[in-house]
Design a protein around this motif. Structure first.
Motif, PDB file in Angstrom:
ATOM      1  N   LEU A   1     -64.843  33.234  58.297  1.00 55.42           N
ATOM      2  CA  LEU A   1     -65.851  34.356  58.316  1.00 55.42           C
ATOM      3  C   LEU A   1     -65.771  35.430  57.360  1.00 55.42           C
ATOM      4  CD1 LEU A   1     -68.211  36.102  59.749  1.00 55.42           C
ATOM      5  CD2 LEU A   1     -66.220  37.119  61.283  1.00 55.42           C
TER       6      LEU A   1
ATOM      7  N   ARG B   1     -68.452  35.880  54.162  1.00 58.19           N
ATOM      8  CA  ARG B   1     -68.556  37.164  53.881  1.00 58.19           C
ATOM      9  C   ARG B   1     -68.202  37.810  52.180  1.00 58.19           C
ATOM     10  NH1 ARG B   1     -66.646  40.563  59.132  1.00 58.19           N
ATOM     11  NH2 ARG B   1     -68.651  40.111  60.530  1.00 58.19           N
TER      12      ARG B   1
ATOM     13  N   TRP C   1     -74.963  33.607  61.165  1.00 56.75           N
ATOM     14  CA  TRP C   1     -73.709  33.615  62.108  1.00 56.75           C
ATOM     15  C   TRP C   1     -72.746  34.480  61.621  1.00 56.75           C
ATOM     16  CZ3 TRP C   1     -68.951  32.287  59.963  1.00 56.75           C
ATOM     17  CH2 TRP C   1     -68.979  31.982  58.587  1.00 56.75           C
ATOM     18  N   THR C   2     -72.761  35.135  60.490  1.00 58.58           N
ATOM     19  CA  THR C   2     -71.595  35.887  60.222  1.00 58.58           C
ATOM     20  C   THR C   2     -71.937  37.345  60.807  1.00 58.58           C
ATOM     21  OG1 THR C   2     -72.907  36.733  58.310  1.00 58.58           O
ATOM     22  CG2 THR C   2     -71.373  35.018  58.064  1.00 58.58           C
TER      23      THR C   2
ATOM     24  N   PHE D   1     -67.662  36.902  66.614  1.00 63.14           N
ATOM     25  CA  PHE D   1     -66.610  35.426  66.240  1.00 63.14           C
ATOM     26  C   PHE D   1     -65.534  35.574  67.118  1.00 63.14           C
ATOM     27  CE2 PHE D   1     -64.301  32.429  63.474  1.00 63.14           C
ATOM     28  CZ  PHE D   1     -65.430  32.086  62.686  1.00 63.14           C
TER      29      PHE D   1
END
Length: 302
Positions: free
Chosen positions: A131, A135, A228-229, A233
């Motif tokens: 993640l 990013r 999805w980011t 999470f």
């Protein structure tokens, strides 16, 4: 400490070469290497830890002495995680400590999230959390610039460029910016070049990059974070040590920012005098950090 090498066939369809040693009744540790390496990543770490632990270091699929499937999709992270669990099953291991460097670290993050019941402790060496990495290559200009090599590795036919320059030159280009090559013996150099020269080896190693779903935009390109980011999470549940060579030119220190939000039981050890290939440069520091971490996080593994 004498280490043995064997080949282990797995139900995932590949046979992996693996080095192992240490007291058979001792706590088990599995070590996963990254690109463009093999179990040799840990050549100065395993003999140290094998004095007190049962250590296992496979050549991962596509590398060195292990099978090299031809399809790109055979190198998706799920395939690698499946190999790890199948290997642990074949070795009769229930819970174990997992150590991963580079791509081996990426696989280790994924394995920790998917199989927390099997991984008692996690040790990640210069490998970014997925993640944070995704990013950062979108939002941080410096990390995006440092990651452009991934776009090159994904280019169809990049293997031809490697062959044209020669494997010895590729060795220098791969390692010289990141490690003091004076610390690499002629024997070690020959071993790597021979591994890369095997049929299908270059394509197999590069397919790890091609199979990855991480988006790497061009420098200066406008890019948005993938959906999805933005979603919740999952957190890493087991005690985790992140060991980072702070001179890493490919994976910048920004990869450590925000880790404590994703890993509740986290210890970060920053090694100021090492770069990306810290298991080469500072094997004693790597061994000592792992020993100290295990001592501080005693667990019942059986």
């Amino acid at each position: 400490m004498t280490l043995q090498t064997t080949r282990i066939g797995l139900p995932t369809g590949v046979t992996l070469k693996a080095q192992m040693g240490g007291p058979e009744a001792a706590e088990p540790i599995i070590f996963l290497h990254g690109f463009p390496e093999s179990h040799r990543t840990w050549r100065q770490v395993l003999p140290n830890l094998a004095q007190d632990f049962r250590v296992y270091a496979p050549d991962q699929r596509g590398f060195a002495g292990s099978d090299k499937p031809e399809r790109v999709e055979d190198y998706r992270v799920q395939c690698v995680v499946d190999d790890l669990i199948a290997l642990a099953d074949a070795l009769g291991l229930g819970r174990f400590t997992l150590v991963g460097h580079d791509w081996g670290g990426a696989a280790s993050w994924a394995a920790a999230l998917k199989h927390p019941e099997r991984i008692a402790r996690l040790v990640v060496v210069n490998a970014p959390h997925p993640l944070i990495f995704q990013r950062s290559v979108i939002e941080d200009e410096a990390q995006r610039a440092a990651s452009q090599y991934i776009r090159a590795f994904r280019t169809p036919g990049f293997e031809a460029a490697v062959k044209a320059m020669g494997l010895d030159t590729f060795f220098d280009k791969s390692f010289q910016p990141h490690v003091d090559l004076r610390k690499v013996s002629a024997e070690e150099r020959r071993a790597y070049v021979e591994e890369w020269g095997q049929p299908g080896a270059l394509t197999a190693m590069l397919n790890w990059y091609r199979a990855s779903e991480i988006i790497i935009p061009e420098t200066g390109e406008k890019a948005k974070l993938p959906l999805w980011t933005h979603m919740p999470f999952p957190k890493v549940k087991m005690p985790t040590l992140v060991l980072w060579g702070m001179k890493d030119k490919a994976l910048l220190p920004i990869q450590l920012d925000g880790l404590d939000d994703l890993v509740p039981d986290l210890r970060i050890v920053r090694e100021e005098g090492a770069g990306h290939f810290i298991p080469w440069e500072k094997p004693e520091a790597v061994s000592a950090a792992i020993r100290g971490f295990i001592a501080d996080k005693p667990l019942q593994l059986h």
